[in-house]
Scaffold this motif. Structure first.
Motif, PDB file in Angstrom:
ATOM      1  N   THR A 319       0.795  -1.218   0.000  1.00  0.00           N
ATOM      2  CA  THR A 319       0.000   0.000   0.000  1.00  0.00           C
ATOM      3  C   THR A 319       0.831   1.274   0.000  1.00  0.00           C
ATOM      4  O   THR A 319       1.957   1.317   0.489  1.00  0.00           O
ATOM      5  CB  THR A 319      -0.925   0.054   1.230  1.00  0.00           C
ATOM      6  OG1 THR A 319      -0.126   0.086   2.421  1.00  0.00           O
ATOM      7  CG2 THR A 319      -1.864  -1.137   1.271  1.00  0.00           C
ATOM      8  N   ASN A 320       0.204   2.302  -0.524  1.00  0.00           N
ATOM      9  CA  ASN A 320       0.622   3.686  -0.280  1.00  0.00           C
ATOM     10  C   ASN A 320      -0.476   4.283   0.593  1.00  0.00           C
ATOM     11  O   ASN A 320      -1.530   4.666   0.090  1.00  0.00           O
ATOM     12  CB  ASN A 320       0.767   4.456  -1.589  1.00  0.00           C
ATOM     13  CG  ASN A 320       1.105   5.920  -1.374  1.00  0.00           C
ATOM     14  OD1 ASN A 320       1.392   6.343  -0.256  1.00  0.00           O
ATOM     15  ND2 ASN A 320       1.064   6.700  -2.447  1.00  0.00           N
ATOM     16  N   GLN A 321      -0.243   4.305   1.910  1.00  0.00           N
ATOM     17  CA  GLN A 321      -1.307   4.686   2.827  1.00  0.00           C
ATOM     18  C   GLN A 321      -0.973   5.906   3.687  1.00  0.00           C
ATOM     19  O   GLN A 321      -1.835   6.428   4.368  1.00  0.00           O
ATOM     20  CB  GLN A 321      -1.686   3.497   3.731  1.00  0.00           C
ATOM     21  CG  GLN A 321      -0.541   2.609   4.187  1.00  0.00           C
ATOM     22  CD  GLN A 321       0.444   3.227   5.158  1.00  0.00           C
ATOM     23  OE1 GLN A 321       0.151   4.217   5.783  1.00  0.00           O
ATOM     24  NE2 GLN A 321       1.618   2.647   5.297  1.00  0.00           N
ATOM     25  N   GLY A 322       0.275   6.343   3.681  1.00  0.00           N
ATOM     26  CA  GLY A 322       0.617   7.476   4.524  1.00  0.00           C
ATOM     27  C   GLY A 322       1.852   7.220   5.353  1.00  0.00           C
ATOM     28  O   GLY A 322       2.897   6.826   4.836  1.00  0.00           O
ATOM     29  N   ASP A 323       1.713   7.381   6.675  1.00  0.00           N
ATOM     30  CA  ASP A 323       2.883   7.425   7.546  1.00  0.00           C
ATOM     31  C   ASP A 323       3.329   6.074   8.097  1.00  0.00           C
ATOM     32  O   ASP A 323       4.408   5.972   8.672  1.00  0.00           O
ATOM     33  CB  ASP A 323       2.601   8.351   8.750  1.00  0.00           C
ATOM     34  CG  ASP A 323       2.416   9.797   8.343  1.00  0.00           C
ATOM     35  OD1 ASP A 323       2.767  10.143   7.192  1.00  0.00           O
ATOM     36  OD2 ASP A 323       1.909  10.586   9.177  1.00  0.00           O
ATOM     37  N   MET A 324       2.530   5.032   7.967  1.00  0.00           N
ATOM     38  CA  MET A 324       2.911   3.754   8.572  1.00  0.00           C
ATOM     39  C   MET A 324       4.052   3.094   7.792  1.00  0.00           C
ATOM     40  O   MET A 324       4.032   3.088   6.555  1.00  0.00           O
ATOM     41  CB  MET A 324       1.717   2.797   8.625  1.00  0.00           C
ATOM     42  CG  MET A 324       0.590   3.245   9.519  1.00  0.00           C
ATOM     43  SD  MET A 324      -0.710   1.977   9.691  1.00  0.00           S
ATOM     44  CE  MET A 324       0.070   0.863  10.885  1.00  0.00           C
ATOM     45  N   PRO A 325       5.031   2.518   8.492  1.00  0.00           N
ATOM     46  CA  PRO A 325       6.068   1.766   7.788  1.00  0.00           C
ATOM     47  C   PRO A 325       5.515   0.454   7.254  1.00  0.00           C
ATOM     48  O   PRO A 325       4.464  -0.030   7.692  1.00  0.00           O
ATOM     49  CB  PRO A 325       7.109   1.510   8.889  1.00  0.00           C
ATOM     50  CG  PRO A 325       6.313   1.497  10.147  1.00  0.00           C
ATOM     51  CD  PRO A 325       5.217   2.504   9.952  1.00  0.00           C
ATOM     52  N   LYS A 326       6.228  -0.118   6.310  1.00  0.00           N
ATOM     53  CA  LYS A 326       5.842  -1.411   5.751  1.00  0.00           C
ATOM     54  C   LYS A 326       6.404  -2.495   6.668  1.00  0.00           C
ATOM     55  O   LYS A 326       7.609  -2.760   6.659  1.00  0.00           O
ATOM     56  CB  LYS A 326       6.372  -1.550   4.328  1.00  0.00           C
ATOM     57  CG  LYS A 326       5.819  -0.474   3.385  1.00  0.00           C
ATOM     58  CD  LYS A 326       6.354  -0.638   1.975  1.00  0.00           C
ATOM     59  CE  LYS A 326       5.895   0.515   1.095  1.00  0.00           C
ATOM     60  NZ  LYS A 326       4.437   0.594   0.966  1.00  0.00           N
ATOM     61  N   SER A 327       5.534  -3.092   7.476  1.00  0.00           N
ATOM     62  CA  SER A 327       5.981  -4.074   8.463  1.00  0.00           C
ATOM     63  C   SER A 327       4.881  -5.088   8.706  1.00  0.00           C
ATOM     64  O   SER A 327       3.711  -4.858   8.378  1.00  0.00           O
ATOM     65  CB  SER A 327       6.329  -3.389   9.791  1.00  0.00           C
ATOM     66  OG  SER A 327       5.147  -2.983  10.473  1.00  0.00           O
ATOM     67  N   GLY A 328       5.251  -6.228   9.310  1.00  0.00           N
ATOM     68  CA  GLY A 328       4.254  -7.225   9.659  1.00  0.00           C
ATOM     69  C   GLY A 328       3.244  -6.701  10.658  1.00  0.00           C
ATOM     70  O   GLY A 328       2.044  -6.982  10.548  1.00  0.00           O
TER      71      GLY A 328
END
Length: 420
Positions: A319-328
């Motif tokens: 996703t491109n969702q904003g501020d969250m990092p890409k993580s489990g």
């Protein structure tokens, strides 16, 4: 706060609580197809099936029968875990929650007909589609490397055979040999992941091959938990690790898998092991479905619905969702929000405002754990960070040990939350 299995699972209750609408006798159940059985997809499938109490027909399509988590795979490389400890099956999702688990690849999405095509033949209809395919790699991101070279120069950024291969290559390094990592540009899966891997490789080499050298060619000026990692490397692995950032050519890298060489801004380095982690993009099925803009799939943070197609929800790394990092942890958190939204749309159950959280733990040396994390909420524009925390340099050994133990509790909790 110590995060154990019971407490971790409890963090999803508020986000996922609903009142499932009763089924009308004789009425066909709405159908949800979930593509991808990782931290996002497995969680979404379980929560939709469990909390709809049979009101929704849930099918999970995942090609592998055993899922190896990418998170904690570095600890396997470092010798802190066995491979079996990061391996998980889908049997409980099927037997206890009624999820129809299909081991196949989705190779097409017909958004008008609302069907997905399977590599093994046939198509599955859906009322809502949840895509959680993780990452794929950007073609040509590292000149000289593509997936055909992944046996010679593994990425090990998808759990399983690549992780085993990289560990085996490290164990076979000659005395005093050289391990080279080509680090990825932002954004990418698990921002601290490459640097935890460096720590785990250094831990293993210090014990088994103490004159070996580690080189990181890094296109980024800065990286996640940089101060914590650099402090740990100096403390535990002094003189072993050299990082070459963009100011010194770390963004100008070419590899030659046949010769096992790495060209870093004109300087040729002979590698005994070369771990190439290329630039990343949303899993291929997002492109096939036509819901990407650039390399990622934009979503509405309130529901994780695609901004291209309201009948599709996208989770996690894709996703491109904003501020969250890409993580489990992020994918698992987003899955609970999406599950609530899907059930509300299909059964009339109540949906609550979206809230998200994330923590990323990293192990630097035995029982020397650090973490970074934050809480988030959805706005109409994106998911925004509300507040955050990070371990501090100079922490005492007891706190670092407690942080590591907390990560073990989290792993037990999230995998139970995913697979039941």
């Amino acid at each position: 706060m110590r995060l154990n299995r019971r407490r971790f699972i409890g963090t999803g209750v508020a986000a996922s609580a609903t009142l499932a609408a009763p089924m009308v006798m004789g009425q066909a159940r709405p159908r949800v197809i979930v593509v991808g059985g990782g931290a996002g997809g497995a969680t979404a499938a379980r929560y939709i099936a469990k909390d709809s109490q049979g009101a929704v027909d849930v099918t999970l399509v995942e090609p592998t029968r055993t899922y190896y988590t990418c998170f904690f795979s570095n600890l396997y490389i470092g010798g802190f875990r066995e491979l079996g400890s990061i391996a998980h099956s889908y049997g409980t999702l099927a037997s206890e929650y009624g999820v129809n688990v299909v081991h196949d690849w989705v190779v097409g999405v017909d958004r008008d007909a609302k069907t997905v095509a399977l590599a093994g033949g046939g198509a599955l209809p859906y009322d809502r589609l949840v895509l959680s395919p993780g990452i794929d790699f950007v073609d040509g991101a590292v000149p000289g490397w593509d997936v055909s070279a992944q046996n010679a120069m593994p990425h090990a950024y998808k759990g399983g055979s690549q992780t085993e291969l990289l560990k085996a290559q490290i164990e076979a390094m000659p005395e005093g040999g050289t391990y080279v990592m080509v680090a990825p540009p932002n954004p990418f899966r698990c921002p601290p992941g490459p640097y935890e891997r460096i720590s785990m490789v250094a831990h293993k080499l210090k014990a088994e091959n103490p004159t070996a050298k580690i080189i990181i060619a890094d296109p980024k000026a800065n990286f996640s938990k940089q101060g914590l990692f650099e402090e740990g490397w100096q403390k535990h692995y002094s003189g072993m690790i050299t990082r070459i950032g963009p100011d010194f050519g770390g963004e100008n890298v070419t590899v030659d898998p046949a010769a096992m060489t790495v060209d870093i801004d004109g300087e040729i380095v002979k590698a005994d092991v070369c771990n190439v982690i290329p630039a990343q993009k949303a899993g291929r099925i997002c492109e096939i479905a036509g819901i990407t803009e650039g390399n990622w799939a934009p979503v509405d943070g309130h529901t994780m619905q695609s901004r291209v197609d309201e009948n599709i929800h996208v989770l996690g790394d894709a996703t491109n969702q904003g501020d969250m990092p890409k993580s489990g942890f992020s994918a698992n958190s987003q899955a609970k929000v999406a599950a609530t939204a899907v059930r509300a749309a299909l059964t009339g159950s109540r949906a609550f405002p979206a809230k998200f959280s994330n923590t990323c733990w990293s192990l630097i040396n035995a029982e020397d754990g650090v973490k970074v994390g934050a809480t988030y909420e959805a706005t109409d524009e994106k998911i925004v960070k509300v507040d955050g925390f990070i371990s501090q340099t100079g922490e005492d050994a007891d706190l670092r040990r407690a942080t590591y133990q907390e990560s073990l509790g989290w792993y037990s909790g999230i995998t139970s939350d995913m697979f039941g």
